[in-house]
Design a protein around this motif. Structure first.
Motif: not given
Length: 121
Positions: A115-121
């Motif tokens: 979730v952190s990676i996809f919210s950063f993108i």
């Protein structure tokens, strides 16, 4: 033995309460951070269980007892007069719920990282 569902439910409740304790507020990003922290805590608990099961600390305890036995003349005299052996009984500890801690800890860490990676993108 802790059941998987009970551990999962308790961990989710704790992860929902951690933002109020640490940050005094709640948001989805803070909750994802606390989910990662709870998952990391579960992995640390599992690692400690593995160390205890593997008798990691037994060598330290035995060597400390042997050292103290050799240093104390009074203890040597008592042991010789009572004819007690120098070695002690070793107890094995087995944690059946270790797998549950590992699986839920990995699940929380992977979910929060994803979730952190996809919210950063």
């Amino acid at each position: 033995m802790i059941s998987r569902n009970k551990l999962l439910f308790t961990s989710i409740i704790v992860s929902l309460m951690v933002p109020f304790i640490l940050y005094k507020s709640w948001s989805i990003s803070i909750w994802i951070d606390s989910l990662f922290l709870v998952g990391l805590l579960l992995l640390i608990i599992c690692s400690i269980m593995i160390l205890i099961e593997g008798d990691f600390f037994t060598a330290f305890i035995k060597s400390s007892k042997h050292f103290l036995y050799r240093m104390s003349k009074k203890e040597q005299v008592i042991r010789e007069s009572e004819k007690r052996p120098n070695h002690t009984v070793i107890y094995r500890k087995n944690f059946p719920s270790r797998k549950n801690f590992f699986e839920i800890g990995i699940l929380f860490c992977v979910i929060s990282l994803t979730v952190s990676i996809f919210s950063f993108i």
